[in-house]
Design a protein around this motif. Structure first.
Motif, PDB file in Angstrom:
ATOM      1  N   SER A 147       0.804  -1.226   0.000  1.00 44.34           N
ATOM      2  CA  SER A 147       0.000   0.000   0.000  1.00 44.34           C
ATOM      3  C   SER A 147       0.835   1.273   0.000  1.00 44.34           C
ATOM      4  O   SER A 147       0.367   2.307   0.441  1.00 44.34           O
ATOM      5  N   ARG A 148       2.058   1.218  -0.476  1.00 42.12           N
ATOM      6  CA  ARG A 148       2.964   2.375  -0.427  1.00 42.12           C
ATOM      7  C   ARG A 148       2.386   3.599  -1.141  1.00 42.12           C
ATOM      8  O   ARG A 148       2.008   3.537  -2.315  1.00 42.12           O
ATOM      9  N   GLU A 149       2.340   4.710  -0.411  1.00 43.98           N
ATOM     10  CA  GLU A 149       1.840   5.947  -1.005  1.00 43.98           C
ATOM     11  C   GLU A 149       2.862   6.561  -1.954  1.00 43.98           C
ATOM     12  O   GLU A 149       2.538   7.431  -2.758  1.00 43.98           O
ATOM     13  N   HIS A 150       4.110   6.067  -1.888  1.00 38.81           N
ATOM     14  CA  HIS A 150       5.133   6.549  -2.807  1.00 38.81           C
ATOM     15  C   HIS A 150       4.765   6.268  -4.262  1.00 38.81           C
ATOM     16  O   HIS A 150       5.269   6.944  -5.164  1.00 38.81           O
ATOM     17  N   ALA A 151       3.910   5.266  -4.503  1.00 38.23           N
ATOM     18  CA  ALA A 151       3.530   4.938  -5.882  1.00 38.23           C
ATOM     19  C   ALA A 151       2.813   6.106  -6.560  1.00 38.23           C
ATOM     20  O   ALA A 151       3.246   6.562  -7.627  1.00 38.23           O
ATOM     21  N   PRO A 152       1.727   6.634  -5.992  1.00 41.82           N
ATOM     22  CA  PRO A 152       1.133   7.814  -6.631  1.00 41.82           C
ATOM     23  C   PRO A 152       2.040   9.035  -6.581  1.00 41.82           C
ATOM     24  O   PRO A 152       1.985   9.878  -7.478  1.00 41.82           O
ATOM     25  N   TRP A 153       2.887   9.141  -5.556  1.00 40.57           N
ATOM     26  CA  TRP A 153       3.841  10.260  -5.524  1.00 40.57           C
ATOM     27  C   TRP A 153       4.730  10.222  -6.753  1.00 40.57           C
ATOM     28  O   TRP A 153       4.985  11.249  -7.381  1.00 40.57           O
ATOM     29  N   ALA A 154       5.251   9.036  -7.089  1.00 45.12           N
ATOM     30  CA  ALA A 154       6.149   8.900  -8.230  1.00 45.12           C
ATOM     31  C   ALA A 154       5.429   9.192  -9.539  1.00 45.12           C
ATOM     32  O   ALA A 154       5.969   9.855 -10.440  1.00 45.12           O
ATOM     33  N   ILE A 155       4.197   8.701  -9.661  1.00 42.94           N
ATOM     34  CA  ILE A 155       3.408   8.939 -10.870  1.00 42.94           C
ATOM     35  C   ILE A 155       3.166  10.437 -11.053  1.00 42.94           C
ATOM     36  O   ILE A 155       3.374  10.988 -12.141  1.00 42.94           O
ATOM     37  N   ALA A 156       2.743  11.109  -9.994  1.00 47.07           N
ATOM     38  CA  ALA A 156       2.460  12.544 -10.070  1.00 47.07           C
ATOM     39  C   ALA A 156       3.726  13.344 -10.335  1.00 47.07           C
ATOM     40  O   ALA A 156       3.708  14.309 -11.104  1.00 47.07           O
ATOM     41  N   ASP A 157       4.834  12.962  -9.703  1.00 48.21           N
ATOM     42  CA  ASP A 157       6.083  13.701  -9.877  1.00 48.21           C
ATOM     43  C   ASP A 157       6.603  13.573 -11.306  1.00 48.21           C
ATOM     44  O   ASP A 157       7.246  14.492 -11.819  1.00 48.21           O
ATOM     45  N   PHE A 158       6.332  12.458 -11.956  1.00 42.62           N
ATOM     46  CA  PHE A 158       6.712  12.300 -13.360  1.00 42.62           C
ATOM     47  C   PHE A 158       5.911  13.244 -14.250  1.00 42.62           C
ATOM     48  O   PHE A 158       6.381  13.693 -15.291  1.00 42.62           O
TER      49      PHE A 158
END
Length: 201
Positions: free
Chosen positions: A82-93
């Motif tokens: 459930s890592r929230e880093h996943a949407p963080w990475a998508i948005a940061d890209f």
């Protein structure tokens, strides 16, 4: 959080099912608590070889998709931990919309809290948009959150469902902190009354 109302952008096709959060952002990049800087590691193990060189045939390394704002993918997107880093990475890209037949629940909810619109469509409609995305930079897909429609580069329109509260939050740029700050006056009033009633606290 930025508001999401309408988007006209290049869509990157990723016809894979069960894209999990470790594929989206591998575990070695989870040490940070900052939302920025993770875009370079999005799909790290598929984007780079062991020496850190770009893998030329990976979709986001292809010139026509480097500025993609939409991702079209297979079912069960965002499964795994459930890592929230996943949407963080998508948005940061720079991707602010994902289109897939289905999502893992936690990832789906995390997207809305990070300014990303995850759209679930029937497989046959995703297939149409996948083919559209394969046209490259000449094909732009339009997403209208208010009307809840997606329009392909050929003018074909699909309607999507979205929870009314989540829609409100995205259209107004409200994450959990933003929602709390909307009640700032009521919170301040409560604190003032509480201090007067219990000055010893």
């Amino acid at each position: 959080m930025q508001k999401f109302t309408k988007l006209s952008g290049i869509a990157a096709p990723m016809p894979l099912v069960n894209i999990d959060t470790d594929m989206i952002i591998p575990k070695q990049f989870l040490k940070t608590i900052k939302r920025s800087g993770l875009g370079v590691h999005l799909f790290d193990e598929m984007r780079y070889d062991q020496d850190g060189n770009e893998i030329a045939d990976f979709v986001l390394n292809q010139p026509q998709y480097r500025a993609a704002q939409i991702l079209v993918a297979g079912e069960n997107f965002g499964c795994g931990s459930s890592r929230e880093h996943a949407p963080w990475a998508i948005a940061d890209f720079g991707i602010t919309c994902v289109i897939a037949p289905s999502y893992a629940d936690i990832f789906y909810n995390n997207c809305f809290k990070n300014g990303i619109l995850p759209i679930a469509l029937p497989q046959e409609q995703v297939d149409v948009l996948m083919k559209d995305a394969e046209k490259g930079a000449n094909a732009r897909i339009e997403v209208d959150l208010e009307a809840q429609t997606i329009t392909s580069s050929d003018g074909e329109t699909f309607h999507f469902e979205v929870d009314a509260f989540k829609k409100h939050c995205l259209m107004n740029g409200l994450d959990d902190i933003g929602l709390t700050l909307e009640k700032a006056d009521a919170i301040a009033g409560f604190e003032t009354r509480a201090s007067a009633a219990r000055p010893w606290v």
